[in-house]
Design a protein around this motif. Sequence first.
Motif, short mmCIF file in Angstrom:
data_model
loop_
_atom_site.label_atom_id
_atom_site.label_comp_id
_atom_site.label_asym_id
_atom_site.label_seq_id
_atom_site.Cartn_x
_atom_site.Cartn_y
_atom_site.Cartn_z
N GLY A 163 8.49 3.19 0.74
CA GLY A 163 9.75 3.20 1.49
C GLY A 163 9.53 3.35 2.97
O GLY A 163 10.20 2.70 3.79
N PHE A 164 8.57 4.19 3.36
CA PHE A 164 8.24 4.35 4.77
C PHE A 164 7.73 3.04 5.34
O PHE A 164 8.14 2.61 6.41
N GLN A 165 6.82 2.39 4.62
CA GLN A 165 6.25 1.12 5.09
C GLN A 165 7.31 0.05 5.19
O GLN A 165 7.30 -0.76 6.12
N ALA A 166 8.26 0.02 4.26
CA ALA A 166 9.34 -0.97 4.32
C ALA A 166 10.24 -0.72 5.53
O ALA A 166 10.70 -1.66 6.18
N SER A 167 10.48 0.55 5.85
CA SER A 167 11.33 0.89 7.00
C SER A 167 10.61 0.73 8.33
O SER A 167 11.25 0.55 9.37
N HIS A 168 9.28 0.81 8.32
CA HIS A 168 8.48 0.76 9.55
C HIS A 168 7.31 -0.22 9.37
O HIS A 168 6.15 0.19 9.33
N PRO A 169 7.59 -1.52 9.26
CA PRO A 169 6.53 -2.48 8.96
C PRO A 169 5.48 -2.63 10.07
O PRO A 169 4.37 -3.10 9.80
N ASP A 170 5.79 -2.21 11.30
CA ASP A 170 4.84 -2.34 12.39
C ASP A 170 3.93 -1.12 12.55
O ASP A 170 3.14 -1.05 13.48
N ILE A 171 4.06 -0.16 11.64
CA ILE A 171 3.19 1.02 11.68
C ILE A 171 2.17 0.90 10.56
O ILE A 171 2.53 0.77 9.39
N THR A 172 0.91 0.93 10.94
CA THR A 172 -0.17 0.89 9.97
C THR A 172 -0.44 2.32 9.51
O THR A 172 -0.68 3.20 10.33
N VAL A 173 -0.38 2.53 8.20
CA VAL A 173 -0.60 3.86 7.65
C VAL A 173 -1.95 3.89 6.95
O VAL A 173 -2.26 3.02 6.15
N ARG A 174 -2.73 4.90 7.31
CA ARG A 174 -4.02 5.14 6.65
C ARG A 174 -3.94 6.50 5.98
O ARG A 174 -3.33 7.42 6.51
N MET A 175 -4.59 6.63 4.84
CA MET A 175 -4.58 7.89 4.09
C MET A 175 -6.02 8.38 3.94
O MET A 175 -6.91 7.61 3.60
N LYS A 176 -6.23 9.66 4.23
CA LYS A 176 -7.53 10.30 4.00
C LYS A 176 -7.28 11.49 3.07
O LYS A 176 -6.41 12.32 3.34
N VAL A 177 -8.03 11.55 2.00
CA VAL A 177 -7.89 12.62 1.01
C VAL A 177 -9.09 13.55 1.16
O VAL A 177 -10.24 13.09 1.19
N ALA A 178 -8.81 14.84 1.28
CA ALA A 178 -9.88 15.83 1.44
C ALA A 178 -9.34 17.21 1.08
O ALA A 178 -8.16 17.36 0.76
#
Length: 187
Positions: free
Chosen positions: A112-127
Motif C-alpha cells: 500500500g505504501f509503494q502504491a501510494s508513493h511509487p517514486d520512493i524506492t524502499v529497501r528492507m534490511k532485517v537484523a
Amino acid sequence: MHPRLLRTFLAVARSRNITRAAEAVHLAQSSVSDQIQSLEAELGTALFTRSKSGLELTPAGLALKPIAEELLRLDGEARAAVLAAAGQTSGALTIGALETIASARLAPWLPGFQASHPDITVRMKVADSGTLLRQLEEGDIDVAFCFDRRDLSNGGADQRFARRTIAAEPLALVAAPGQSAVPRDLA
C-alpha cells in the motif's frame, strides 16, 4: 566537496576497509580509492593512514567526519524540502526491522505504501535490535522497527534517536507442566 565523495569517505571511515566500503556504497574498490584520493587532493591532506587493524582516520579525517555527516544530512533535507515544495515525493527509504516485525507487521503495509508513493524506492534490511540501532546511528538505514529497550545502561531511552511506540504486545512465559516456581520479576 561533492556529496558522493563524502558518502564514500564516511563508508571508509566506518568500515576502516576499502573492500567493505566499496560493498556498502556499491562501487568497485578502485572507484572508492579514486574518490578518497580526489577528496584528499581537494583538501590538500591525507584523511587516512594504514595500520595493522585497517585504515585509521588522521586528525584531518577525524575533523572532517562529523562535518561530512552534517553536510549529508543537510543535503538530504534540502532535496526533500525542494521536492515537497514542488509537490513531488521521490527518493529512497531504507527500513531496518526485526524479522518478525518485517514479516508480520511491515509486509502487509509495504504494498500500500509503494502504491501510494511509487517514486520512493524502499529497501528492507532485517537484523537484530543491536545491529539495527548501530545501522541507524551510522546512517545505513533511515528508520528501525525493533523492540523497546527500557533497560539500557543509562537507565532510560537512548537519547540519540527519536522514538515512538507503534504497538504493544503482551509477553507470556510458558513453562513445562510442574514448573510452578516462576520468578516474580522477569525483567
